[in-house]
Structures are given as C-alpha cells and as structure tokens.
Motif scaffolding. Structure first.
Motif, PDB file in Angstrom:
ATOM      1  N   ASP A   1       0.891  -1.163   0.000  1.00 41.21           N
ATOM      2  CA  ASP A   1       0.000   0.000   0.000  1.00 41.21           C
ATOM      3  C   ASP A   1       0.926   1.209   0.000  1.00 41.21           C
ATOM      4  O   ASP A   1       1.591   1.494   1.010  1.00 41.21           O
ATOM      5  N   LEU A   2       0.953   1.905  -1.123  1.00 35.81           N
ATOM      6  CA  LEU A   2       1.998   2.907  -1.322  1.00 35.81           C
ATOM      7  C   LEU A   2       1.439   4.171  -1.969  1.00 35.81           C
ATOM      8  O   LEU A   2       0.448   4.108  -2.703  1.00 35.81           O
ATOM      9  N   ILE A   3       2.111   5.271  -1.691  1.00 30.75           N
ATOM     10  CA  ILE A   3       1.738   6.521  -2.360  1.00 30.75           C
ATOM     11  C   ILE A   3       2.983   7.063  -3.065  1.00 30.75           C
ATOM     12  O   ILE A   3       4.026   7.244  -2.429  1.00 30.75           O
ATOM     13  N   LEU A   4       2.853   7.300  -4.367  1.00 28.54           N
ATOM     14  CA  LEU A   4       3.934   7.935  -5.120  1.00 28.54           C
ATOM     15  C   LEU A   4       3.662   9.435  -5.115  1.00 28.54           C
ATOM     16  O   LEU A   4       2.602   9.882  -5.552  1.00 28.54           O
ATOM     17  N   LEU A   5       4.641  10.185  -4.577  1.00 23.98           N
ATOM     18  CA  LEU A   5       4.464  11.631  -4.429  1.00 23.98           C
ATOM     19  C   LEU A   5       5.380  12.372  -5.388  1.00 23.98           C
ATOM     20  O   LEU A   5       6.552  11.999  -5.539  1.00 23.98           O
ATOM     21  N   SER A   6       4.868  13.426  -6.010  1.00 19.61           N
ATOM     22  CA  SER A   6       5.763  14.233  -6.851  1.00 19.61           C
ATOM     23  C   SER A   6       6.381  15.355  -6.039  1.00 19.61           C
ATOM     24  O   SER A   6       7.372  15.958  -6.448  1.00 19.61           O
ATOM     25  N   ASP A   7       5.797  15.664  -4.892  1.00 20.60           N
ATOM     26  CA  ASP A   7       6.405  16.657  -4.004  1.00 20.60           C
ATOM     27  C   ASP A   7       6.133  16.256  -2.562  1.00 20.60           C
ATOM     28  O   ASP A   7       5.008  15.894  -2.219  1.00 20.60           O
ATOM     29  N   LEU A   8       7.166  16.326  -1.732  1.00 22.81           N
ATOM     30  CA  LEU A   8       7.011  15.852  -0.358  1.00 22.81           C
ATOM     31  C   LEU A   8       6.417  16.930   0.550  1.00 22.81           C
ATOM     32  O   LEU A   8       5.466  16.686   1.278  1.00 22.81           O
TER      33      LEU A   8
END
Ligand SMILES: [Fe+2]
Length: 559
Positions: free
Chosen positions: A326-333
């Motif tokens: 279960d993961l979230i790919l973020l373009s900005d933290l």
C-alpha cells in the motif's frame, strides 16, 4: 514451503526479477526517519525488496517520493450517508489505504446485523477496513436503541481477523464507577485494543479511565488534554473531520513544545465525501501538519506507522520487505502532492460501478413505528415550561424556563418556539417525546430525520403539526433518511434506506438532494448560524449538555 514463498524468497535474495520495481525513488523510511533513494520491488500485493533491484517492469521515479499508504485511526463510515464502499474509494484515491472503523451507528440501529453489514460491505474495497466493535449500544440507559449489545454478543467477534478491539468507550462514568456490564466487555477485549472517548476529564477520572485499560482517545480538542493523555500512556488520535477540527490546536502545541510524536496518529471521525474530494482525507492532516511545522517524515509517521503499531498491524504502515504494498507515489514531499496511490500493489483507479453488497431485508425496513395521530404530538403546558435552546454553531443546547405560546392548555408552536418531536422507530413501542425548541427557527414547515444520534430514532422539528405529521409519514415511506415539508406537502426527501442511515445511491445523487434540503430549510427561515441537518441529528444525543428530546420526553443531561 509453498511455491509462492519459494518465488518470493528468490526475489528477496535477488536471484529472480520481481513483477514491478519503483526505480530510484526517495523512500520514506518510517522506522529510521530517513529518506533514502532506493529501488522498491513489489510482487502481487507485497513489498519484497527495498534496496537495489531490477524488475520485469520498472518505473523510473527519479525526483519522486514513495510513502506508505495512510491510516485513518478512527472513523464512522455511516456518517457519509452512502454505501461504505463509496467513502473508502474516494478516501483511498487521496492516499488513505487503511481505515479503523467503529460501526457505532449501524449497531445502534440493527445490532450485530448492522455490524455484520459493515464488515461485509467493506470486504472487497480499495482499502483495508478493520472494525472496532461498538462498546456502547445503547449509548446510555436512557436511550431507546434498536439493539442492546452485551459482552456475550460481542464475544462473536473476538476471532474475526478484521476486528481489532473495542470501539470508543463513551460511558466513562460507568467505567470509572466499576460498572459490571462495561467491565465485562473490557475484560473480553483485554488482549486487543480498547478505544477511548475522553477529551477533558480531570486527572482522577483520566487516571481511572486509563487504568481500566483504555489506550486511545480521539476526543482531545486542546494540546493540554493531549499532553495529559500522552503522559498517561495513551495514543492520541488527532481528529480533523467535517464537524470537528482539532488538528491545529494540538499540532501547534506539539511543534511549540517539540513533543515526541510517536504516540500521535491522525483520524477523521466523520468526514463528508465532498470535503474528502476537495481537501483530501488523512492526506489533508499530513499536509496541514507539515504547514504547521512538523517535519514531513514525522507527519507521515503519524499517519502510518504510529497507527499501525497502535493497532498491531505489523504488515501495514511502512515500506519494508514483507509489508503489504500500500503505497503513495508523491511528486512533491513538502506539499504532499500525490501522483498515484497503490493498494495491494495495484494503482487505485475510480470504479465505474457502485459496489453493492447483499443487504438483508430487515436492514432496508428499519423504520418501525406505531401509527401517529395529531393527539400523539400534543404537548400539555401550564405556566412556565423548559425550553431547549439551540446554540449557534454548536451541538450543545441550553435550557431556559419560559412562558411558551399555548391554547386550551396545549403548546402552540410558532416561528420562535418550534415543536420538536422524538419518535421511537425500532420496536414500534409508541414512545413519543414532545418538547419546545428555540433558535432553530423553521417557519411554515417541518424537517425530520432518522439520523439522530445515538439511537437513530425519528426526530422532527416544525412550527405546525400538519407538516410534522407529513414528514413522519414520508420518513416511514422512504425507509428512513431526511425530509422537509411545507404547507402539508413534502418538498424534498433524502432516502437513506440502509438502516435509515445510508443510501444505496451514488453519492452525487445523495449530495444533490441534501443540498436541496438545505436550500429549502434556509428558505423556510432556519437559523443561518446553524447547520439545519447536523443540529437536527444531535438534538436527541443524551451525552452532550444541556437539555435534549428523546422518545421518553424532555431529557436533562446529567440531572
Ligand atoms: Fe467517533
């Protein structure tokens, strides 16, 4: 060892390629608090490698971040008024992949059948849904709920792998006093998690409450109370929902005092779908905490590993070998900009169809009342009478004693003094409570609902009996929900046919008819400083001061 494990071990050792690899991604390590550029290999629903690896399919994630799926540590799915799968889907699209739910409303209407419905309805959804078994059904000894759940009833859930413990223990006075019924339930769930409902108890009461075994609380509204609970060894679930917003007050205190955050988690309690779509779900809590000065990794820890640790979910809340993917790919933290959310290794995409589980007939026919005549809602008054005063912007009420309008010894409602009626609707007992309500302000009309905390009987407010009776008849006809009438005709109805709490319709349709109901309520003069529906739904709640209406009559809290 089965073939799947053989294959997974080969990937873990680096001898075989995984199905999918995130390459060169900045991994949020919630254990060490570091951010490290690595590869993450997943196979089916599991994370197999975090380090350097290759896959059959690879996604170059240079410059992007990978964070564990977020956890809502306490919520009630019923409050969205739609099928639970709809909330889970919308919230999961904004990054929440685990939900610790307390089906308190469903249980108060339908007992175990209600809990079982919520378990079934969330079996195949885009998130992990765990249940805390409702501990207070009914909410108090004065409530006429649809069911009573004793420890012997709750025992059925002990071995359910999706049940993590006992839901919010609201009857704190009974617990502190050593009430046997509550302590039987506590004993039964001693080895699981006991969720609390504390807020601002004095030190002695908090001590005794904590001693009973309660481990968490989501009712803190101030940093001071959160700190006291932390000192007692409790987890504090910081709540930011539609009705109650506590995040800023608590998080500002944490930042100012540089408090350790490992016993803090995030929850929503109740959050409407429109707000989730607009502002996010737990992702909002993370973003806001970062804005208030919490380091991004710490904010993510609060939304992931802290809650997973609290509830013993070893396979969730982190990016490590063996965890569920279960993961979230973020373009900005820093601003927590979500690119894609993965649940069990697959990107979550909006589904075209509603998930509609089997719904037992008794859950669809939950409005069970005796025929209601005008004589049933007459209120005899002589001299001064206790009046329930709605307070602007709050669910608290205030009691006054006043001369109310009357004719021939009966109260006559008007635009100032509305009539409020609570009708028992589970067992057709014929119990009808009638009272006088001020500062609600409906003129030439009535408004009714079966969403009426915590027993969810029928509640109606009006300035004339014709519209009150028209509303009750409509509520019966639609199987529960909201409705509003004027001039003897129902102008809008929101059917919530599942237990009188939730609709089977798409949330867009439900939202449209809720907005229309609100619009009509405003036109009929309802006080602009209150939410007409939320205020209505809390008028019967026997645990919030100061004066209420329940099917047994006017009720003064704590008297
Ligand atoms: Fe709650």
């Amino acid at each position: 060892m089965n073939q799947k494990t053989v294959r997974e071990m080969a990937i873990a050792r680096g001898d075989q390629l995984a199905q999918f690899v995130f390459k060169n991604v900045s991994v949020i390590n919630v254990y060490s608090g570091e951010i490290i550029v690595q590869d993450v290999a997943i196979e089916d629903d599991k994370i197999i490698v975090v380090g350097q690896c290759s896959g059959v399919e690879e996604l170059d994630c240079t410059g992007k971040y990978l964070c564990p799926g977020l956890i809502d540590s306490h919520l009630h799915l019923e409050s969205t008024m739609v099928h639970p799968s709809q909330l889970v889907e919308q919230a999961s699209l904004t990054g929440t992949t685990t939900f610790i739910v307390d089906p308190h409303e469903a249980a108060n209407v339908a007992g175990k059948a209600g809990i079982n419905f919520m378990l079934d309805a969330t079996k195949d959804v885009t998130g992990n849904v765990y249940v805390m078994v409702p501990s207070c059904v009914p909410a108090s000894q004065y409530d006429d709920s649809g069911a009573t759940l004793l420890a012997s009833d709750l025992a059925d859930y002990l071995d359910n792998e999706r049940v993590l413990g006992l839901g919010e223990l609201m009857s704190s006075d009974e617990i502190v006093a050593g009430d046997a019924v509550m302590h039987d339930k506590i004993e039964l769930f001693r080895d699981k998690v006991l969720d609390g409902h504390a807020g601002s108890y004095d030190d002695k009461k908090l001590n005794a409450y904590r001693f009973s075994g309660v481990e968490t609380d989501h009712e803190c509204t101030t940093y001071h109370d959160a700190l006291r609970e932390l000192r007692c060894g409790m987890y504090v679930h910081i709540r930011e929902g539609s009705a109650t917003k506590n995040l800023d007050a608590i998080v500002e205190g944490i930042v100012e005092n540089n408090l350790p955050t490992n016993r803090f988690t995030f929850c929503t309690d109740d959050k409407h779908i429109s707000e989730i779509i607009e502002r996010g779900h737990i992702s909002y809590n993370v973003r806001r905490a970062i804005e208030l000065g919490v380091a991004p990794v710490k904010a993510i820890q609060m939304a992931t590993i802290n809650a997973a640790t609290c509830y013993g979910l070893k396979h969730l809340g982190a990016i490590s070998p063996g965890c569920q993917a279960d993961l979230i790919l973020l373009s900005d933290l820093n601003s927590f900009v979500i690119e894609t959310v993965y649940f069990k290794g697959r990107p979550i995409v909006p589904s075209a169809d509603l998930t509609d589980s089997e719904i037992a007939l008794n859950l669809l026919n939950s409005v069970n009342i005796k025929p209601l005549e005008q004589s049933d809602i007459q209120l005899t008054v002589s001299g001064e009478f206790p009046v329930i005063n709605v307070i602007d912007g709050q669910i608290l009420t205030h009691k006054t004693i006043e001369n109310v309008p009357q004719k021939d010894g009966y109260f006559v409602a008007d635009d100032i003094f509305n009539k409020v009626v609570a009708i028992e609707r589970h067992k057709a007992t014929g119990k009808v409570g009638v009272g006088v309500l001020k500062n609600y302000g409906i003129v030439n009309g009535a408004i009714a609902s079966t969403v009426s905390h915590d027993s969810h009987n029928i509640i109606v407010v009006g300035d004339n009996d014709t519209d009150i009776l028209a509303c009750v008849a409509k509520i019966k006809e639609i199987g529960g929900g909201y409705c509003i009438a004027s001039g003897g005709a129902v102008l809008e109805a929101v059917p919530l046919e599942i237990m009188g709490l939730m609709s089977r319709q798409d949330y867009h349709i439900v939202e449209q008819s809720v907005s229309h109901t609100l619009e009509i309520a405003r036109k009929l003069g309802v006080n602009p400083n209150i939410d007409p529906l939320i205020t209505l739904s809390f008028l019967a709640l026997t645990v919030i001061p100061e004066i209420r209406i329940i099917p047994r009559g006017v009720f003064e809290v704590g008297v």
